[in-house]
Design an enzyme around this catalytic site. Structure first.
Site, PDB file in Angstrom:
ATOM      1  N   HIS A   1      -0.768   3.171   0.120  1.00 52.85           N
ATOM      2  CA  HIS A   1      -1.738   2.087   0.361  1.00 52.85           C
ATOM      3  C   HIS A   1      -2.515   1.905  -0.951  1.00 52.85           C
ATOM      4  CE1 HIS A   1      -5.552   0.415   1.991  1.00 52.85           C
ATOM      5  NE2 HIS A   1      -4.876   0.077   3.066  1.00 52.85           N
TER       6      HIS A   1
ATOM      7  N   ASP B   1      -3.812  11.398   2.024  1.00 52.80           N
ATOM      8  CA  ASP B   1      -4.396  10.239   2.691  1.00 52.80           C
ATOM      9  C   ASP B   1      -3.933  10.296   4.147  1.00 52.80           C
ATOM     10  OD1 ASP B   1      -4.639   7.790   3.921  1.00 52.80           O
ATOM     11  OD2 ASP B   1      -3.876   6.612   2.243  1.00 52.80           O
TER      12      ASP B   1
ATOM     13  N   GLN C   1      -3.574   7.163   8.565  1.00 50.26           N
ATOM     14  CA  GLN C   1      -2.695   6.739   9.660  1.00 50.26           C
ATOM     15  C   GLN C   1      -2.138   7.915  10.462  1.00 50.26           C
ATOM     16  OE1 GLN C   1      -2.285   3.701  10.630  1.00 50.26           O
ATOM     17  NE2 GLN C   1      -3.048   2.551   8.878  1.00 50.26           N
TER      18      GLN C   1
ATOM     19  N   LYS D   1      -9.732   4.054  12.557  1.00 46.78           N
ATOM     20  CA  LYS D   1      -8.302   4.060  12.909  1.00 46.78           C
ATOM     21  C   LYS D   1      -8.029   5.065  14.029  1.00 46.78           C
ATOM     22  CE  LYS D   1      -6.810   2.543   8.436  1.00 46.78           C
ATOM     23  NZ  LYS D   1      -6.572   1.102   8.444  1.00 46.78           N
TER      24      LYS D   1
ATOM     25  N   CYS E   1      -1.965  -4.181   2.307  1.00 46.47           N
ATOM     26  CA  CYS E   1      -2.589  -3.403   1.224  1.00 46.47           C
ATOM     27  C   CYS E   1      -1.588  -2.430   0.622  1.00 46.47           C
ATOM     28  CB  CYS E   1      -3.834  -2.655   1.707  1.00 46.47           C
ATOM     29  SG  CYS E   1      -5.136  -3.742   2.246  1.00 46.47           S
TER      30      CYS E   1
HETATM   31  N1  PLP Z   1      -4.633   4.624   3.591  1.00 50.47           N
HETATM   32  C1  PLP Z   1      -3.848   4.093   4.538  1.00 50.47           C
HETATM   33  C2  PLP Z   1      -2.465   4.625   4.739  1.00 50.47           C
HETATM   34  C3  PLP Z   1      -4.319   3.050   5.308  1.00 50.47           C
HETATM   35  O1  PLP Z   1      -3.543   2.505   6.249  1.00 50.47           O
HETATM   36  C4  PLP Z   1      -5.632   2.567   5.102  1.00 50.47           C
HETATM   37  C5  PLP Z   1      -6.143   1.421   5.863  1.00 50.47           C
HETATM   38  O2  PLP Z   1      -5.397   0.561   6.296  1.00 50.47           O
HETATM   39  C6  PLP Z   1      -6.411   3.181   4.119  1.00 50.47           C
HETATM   40  C7  PLP Z   1      -5.872   4.201   3.385  1.00 50.47           C
HETATM   41  C8  PLP Z   1      -7.801   2.735   3.858  1.00 50.47           C
HETATM   42  O3  PLP Z   1      -8.609   3.064   4.935  1.00 50.47           O
HETATM   43  P1  PLP Z   1     -10.096   2.518   5.053  1.00 50.47           P
HETATM   44  O4  PLP Z   1     -10.004   1.033   4.894  1.00 50.47           O
HETATM   45  O5  PLP Z   1     -10.520   2.933   6.407  1.00 50.47           O
HETATM   46  O6  PLP Z   1     -10.877   3.149   3.968  1.00 50.47           O
END
Ligand code: PLP
Length: 418
Positions: free
Chosen positions: A135, A212, A215, A238, A376
């Site tokens: 992401h 990260d 998800q 999430k 993203c």
């Molecule tokens: N990493 C992954 C795999 C994501 O799907 C997302 C959000 O869609 C993020 C990071 C970023 O998360 P946040 O917008 O809650 O900071």
């Protein structure tokens, strides 16, 4: 049938999805006169009553700032805020609550690590390793760091199915690698990365690991102790909690020696005009008034997930994903993007001759919420040579009926586009 399959079947059949759905008020809403089918939980999940109630009751009954008042409300708020930290810590298998820093979400968690630990560890000529399925939140903070430090961002490639190519990954773990950061579950493809194995491969060479977990946490049990990583990030929204709150797990030995992320109230021990001294972690990384009610809501989301048994949730979602995959694969002209063996509930797809945004718009009129765009993850889209996909993402409250409605909605798209 194998023993493993039997146990997955019995786990998933023990999962009572209708009783789960009743806990989410938004799921009984109608959109354009049709019952809502919510298939956009990878973007943000709906909230159960207990989470809504936990935030509301904080504001209604005992709200005050935390860690700084002697009055009753200040004590109650502080106790609830710290209880939430304890809940998150237990839920992810951290060593102790001090290893859990409240942040705005995964994005802030990664930025925190990059601009503190990253700056300490990464210098000119060094490398930071990520994967091809990240992401933007797990790309851009490292690009900024590499630019500042004169280091290089290296990318471990993936296969056409969206799986990490292990040999290529291992080859990129070198003496120059000062940090590995990777996504546990890809939001664009659903791929579940072998987090513990990747962590072990890096740590064998003394390379610290950031994961990260945005998800992963809503879909499977997370056990930091067995993954062994140095940092792990979560987003409350999430995992059925509020938005604007998340958690960063960091090994205490790192948190103790990292410089602060932001300066301000809460994060200090003493301040003079000449010099300030920092509080102990996690306060050292929580400058200013935090999202108090959000943290309490995230604690309630953890309670909710624990009440369900994450192993059962994972088994139920695996069954749903299989059904969704078979259903979509049977639709002529539809291509699934992301077909890893080990996959969470993400169905990214293309339909011949139809733009992803048109798919999203027509489905919306049928009461079906999906996401259309690059999710993203523009480098993932570039890899597949597309600008965007439509993405139906599954969560523990979805049903086979939702997938049938999705398939019927796709049928309408065919009526419009021929
Ligand atoms: N990493 C992954 C795999 C994501 O799907 C997302 C959000 O869609 C993020 C990071 C970023 O998360 P946040 O917008 O809650 O900071």
């Amino acid at each position: 049938m194998t023993t493993a399959a039997t146990s997955v079947d019995s786990e998933s059949s023990a999962f009572d999805v209708e009783s789960v759905r009743r806990q989410f008020p938004a799921l009984s809403r109608e959109v354009y006169g049709k019952p809502l089918v919510y298939l956009d939980s990878a973007a943000s999940a709906q909230k159960p009553e207990v989470v809504i109630e936990a935030e509301l009751s904080c504001y209604r009954e005992y709200y005050a700032n935390v860690h700084r008042g002697v009055h009753r409300f200040a004590q109650l708020s502080t106790d609830a805020y710290e209880a939430a930290r304890q809940k998150v810590s237990t839920f992810i298998g951290a060593g102790c609550p001090r290893e859990v820093v409240f942040v705005r979400g995964t994005t802030e968690g990664i930025n925190l690590v990059a601009s503190t630990f990253g700056r300490q560890r990464v210098g000119a000529g060094d490398e930071v390793l990520i994967t091809a399925m990240e992401h933007h939140s797990n790309i851009v903070p490292w690009q900024l760091l590499c630019e500042q430090q004169g280091a290089k961002l290296v990318v471990a490639p993936m296969s056409q199915s969206g799986e990490l190519i292990w040999d290529e990954f291992e080859k990129r773990l070198t003496k120059k690698t000062k940090l590995l950061s990777f996504v546990h579950v890809s939001n664009a493809l659903g791929t579940i990365n072998p987090a513990a194995e990747m962590t072990a491969a890096a740590q064998e060479q003394g390379i610290p690991v950031v994961i990260d977990g945005a998800q992963a946490a809503p879909h499977m049990p997370i056990d930091i102790a067995s993954i062994g990583c140095d940092f792990y990030t979560l987003s409350g929204h999430k995992m059925f909690g509020p938005s604007g709150i998340g958690a960063l797990y960091g090994k205490l030995e790192h948190l103790n020696t990292m410089p602060p992320y932001q300066g301000g109230g809460e994060m200090i021990r003493t301040v003079t005009f000449e010099k300030s001294e920092w509080a102990e972690p996690p306060a050292k990384f929580e400058a200013g008034t935090p999202n108090i009610a959000g943290a309490i809501g995230m604690g309630a989301a953890v309670d909710f997930l624990k009440s369900l048994d994450m192993a059962q949730v994972a088994a139920y979602e695996a069954e749903l994903l299989e059904y969704g995959t078979q259903t979509l694969e049977a639709i002529p002209g539809l291509t699934l993007i992301g077909t890893a063996q080990n996959k969470a509930g993400v169905l990214s797809f293309l339909i011949d001759g139809v733009h992803a945004h048109d798919i999203g718009t027509i489905l919306d009129r049928e009461g079906i919420a999906v996401r259309a765009g690059h999710h993203c993850a523009q480098p993932v889209m570039d890899f597949y040579g597309v600008a965007a996909t439509a993405r139906a993402s599954l969560a523990l409250y979805n049903t086979k009926d939702d997938i049938d409605r999705l398939a019927a909605g796709i049928g309408k798209i065919r009526e419009v586009f021929g």
